[in-house]
Design an enzyme around this catalytic site. Sequence first.
Site, PDB file in Angstrom:
ATOM      1  N   GLY A   1     109.229  53.485  28.696  1.00 41.60           N
ATOM      2  CA  GLY A   1     108.811  54.785  29.220  1.00 41.60           C
ATOM      3  C   GLY A   1     108.630  54.723  30.716  1.00 41.60           C
ATOM      4  N   SER A   2     107.770  55.579  31.237  1.00 40.24           N
ATOM      5  CA  SER A   2     107.596  55.680  32.687  1.00 40.24           C
ATOM      6  C   SER A   2     106.847  54.458  33.233  1.00 40.24           C
ATOM      7  CB  SER A   2     106.792  56.942  33.000  1.00 40.24           C
ATOM      8  OG  SER A   2     105.543  56.871  32.341  1.00 40.24           O
TER       9      SER A   2
ATOM     10  N   GLY B   1     103.787  52.105  31.792  1.00 40.99           N
ATOM     11  CA  GLY B   1     103.924  50.647  31.735  1.00 40.99           C
ATOM     12  C   GLY B   1     102.779  49.933  32.426  1.00 40.99           C
TER      13      GLY B   1
ATOM     14  N   GLU C   1     110.029  48.180  29.455  1.00 46.00           N
ATOM     15  CA  GLU C   1     111.307  48.777  29.887  1.00 46.00           C
ATOM     16  C   GLU C   1     110.969  50.110  30.520  1.00 46.00           C
ATOM     17  OE1 GLU C   1     114.207  47.405  29.760  1.00 46.00           O
ATOM     18  OE2 GLU C   1     113.977  45.806  28.298  1.00 46.00           O
TER      19      GLU C   1
ATOM     20  N   CYS D   1     117.348  56.295  31.709  1.00 44.72           N
ATOM     21  CA  CYS D   1     116.693  55.357  32.617  1.00 44.72           C
ATOM     22  C   CYS D   1     117.722  54.795  33.589  1.00 44.72           C
ATOM     23  CB  CYS D   1     116.022  54.239  31.833  1.00 44.72           C
ATOM     24  SG  CYS D   1     117.111  53.501  30.615  1.00 44.72           S
TER      25      CYS D   1
END
Length: 513
Positions: free
Chosen positions: A244-245, A249, A266, A300
Site C-alpha cells: 500500500g502507500s 508502510g 511493498e 505502483c
Amino acid sequence: MQQFLQKLKTQPVMSGTSTGQAFWHATAADETDSLLDSYSPVDGQLMARVHPTVREDYDKVVETARAAFLKWRAVPAPRRGEIVRQMGEQFRQYKKELGTLVSYEMGKSLQEGMGEVQEMIDICDFAVGQSRQLYGFTMHSERPDHRMYEQWHPLGVVGIITAFNFPVAVWSWNAMLAWVCGNVCIWKPSEKTPLTALACQQIIKEVLEQNDVPEGVSCLITGGREAGTWLAEDPRIALVSATGSTRMGKAVAQTVSARLGRYLLELGGNNAIIVTPHADLNIAVPAIVFGAVGTAGQRCTSTRRLIIQESIYEDVKNRLVKAYGQLRIGNPLDEKNHVGPLIDQAAVAAYQTALFHVKEQGGRLLLDGEVLEGPGFESGCYVRPAIAEMPAQSAIVQHETFAPILYLLKYRTLEEAIELQNGVPQGLSSAIFTLNLREAEQFLSTGGSDCGIANVNIGTSGAEIGGAFGGEKETGGGRESGSDAWKAYMRRQTNTINYGTSLPLAQGIKFEL
Ligand code: NAD
C-alpha cells in the site's frame, strides 16, 4: 455482471470473515453495524455490502489459524504444492468471471483484470515448483566427523494486507508462496475491494474441502485500516506482508518493529523512464503511454516521470500529445476503451489537487486534465490523462499521485538523467529507452538506477512473476513473487551434527574436565 457474481457465489450482503471453508457471520453484526459498502467506480452502483470483521471474531480467526498451522506445517511441502496447483486450476476455470469482477470493482480494463488473474495462475505454477525447491546450503565443518547444513522452516501465521489497485494478485503472490512454505495466512484486503477477496476465498474453498485442508489455512478478515493494525500489533502474527502507500508502510513498520516482528513492505513508487537520443521511439512511445495511463495511472509501477534528452525533447513531446489524442476513456469492461475510472471520489480530488500544484509550482500543462461528466461518466470517477512540463526540482514531482499525470523533464547528459531519476524518495521501477549498449549498461551499473526494478527498452509497469518484485527507499525494501522471495516466508536454521566419538570445540578451544 449479476450472473458472474452468482457463479462466484457472492451475494448482496455477505459475511466478510472466513477461515477457509467456513464463512462467519460477525458476532456483533446486526442491522446497526456499519457495513462495508462496495461501489463500482465504473458506474457508481452499490455492488455488495459486507459485514466487516469485529475484534472478537478476529481473535477467533487467529486462534483457528494457529491451530491449523500445527497440522499444515506437517504436510509435506510437495503435497502442499499439489494443493496450490489445484487452486491454480480453479483460477484458470474462473479467469473470465474473476477478471470481470476485478475490472468492475476496481475499474481497471478488462484486459488488465484478466491479466491480474493470469498473474495468480502464474504464481500458483511457480509455487508448485518452489514446493520441491526449499533448498538450504550444506557446509564443510572445521571439525572432524561433523556435518553442517541449513534448513528452512515455516514461520507460522502470515498476515497479508493488500491495496485496492491489485485486489487479488498481490494476495496470491504472498499466499501461494507462504502456503507451500508451510505457513497459514490471514488476508486483510483493501476496504475498497472486499468483493474480489470474497470471490477468491469462494473459488479456493472447493480445493480446501476436497483435500481436507485444516480450517484456518486460508483466512479472510475485512475492514478498514483498523483491521490492518490488529495484524501489525499482534505478536501471534509471525510476518506482516503489507502492500500500500508509504504512509501505511511506515505505520506498519513502526508497530511491527516495536514487537520485533517481521514485515515485508511493498509501498509507493514514483517511476521514471529515461529516453535517450538512441531510443527507438516506435517502441518507446507506446510503452510510455501504457505506463502512464494504464490502470488510469493507479499502478505502483505507473510511469509518472519522463526524462528526455534535450535534442529529442520536442519530437517525443509531439508524439506523446498525438498518442494521447487517440486514447478512449470510458467503461473499462468495453475492450475498445484504453482508460477506465479512478477508484473513488477521494482519488479524483487528489488528481485535481496535483494539477493545481503543477500550475502553482511553475509547470505547464500540455494536456489539461479534467473530470469527465455526462453519459457513461455518472460515477464521477473518470478523468482525462494529463501531461505537464515541469521544472526538475518541483515538489509535486517528488510525490506519488495515484492518477494519470505524466511529468516531462529535460536532461543534457546521461549522468544528469540518472541523478534526476534517482532524485525522489521512492525506488520501485525505472526504465531506459536506448539502443546504445554503453548507455544501457551505465543505467544498469552500480552508479545507475537505484530502483528495485530497472528495465531496458521496456516500460516501468508489467513485471513478470518469475523475478523478485519490490523496491528500495520509501518503497519499503521488500521482495515478493519470483526468484528467492520465498525465503521471506521461512525461518533459517543452522544445524551442526557430531557423528564422531570426541567433542572438538569450534575455533580449537580447549575445555578438558
Ligand atoms: P493504502 O495504504 O491506503 O491501503 C493499503 C492497505 O493498507 C489497505 O488494506 C488498508 O486498509 C491498509 N492500511 C491503511 N493504513 C493502515 C495502517 N496504519 N495499518 C495497517 N493497515 C493499514 O493504499 P491504497 O490506496 O489501497 O493503494 C495504493 C498504494 O499502494 C500506492 O501507494 C501504491 O504505490 C501502493 N502499492 C504498492 C505496490 C508494490 O508492490 N510496491 C503494489 C500495489 C500498490
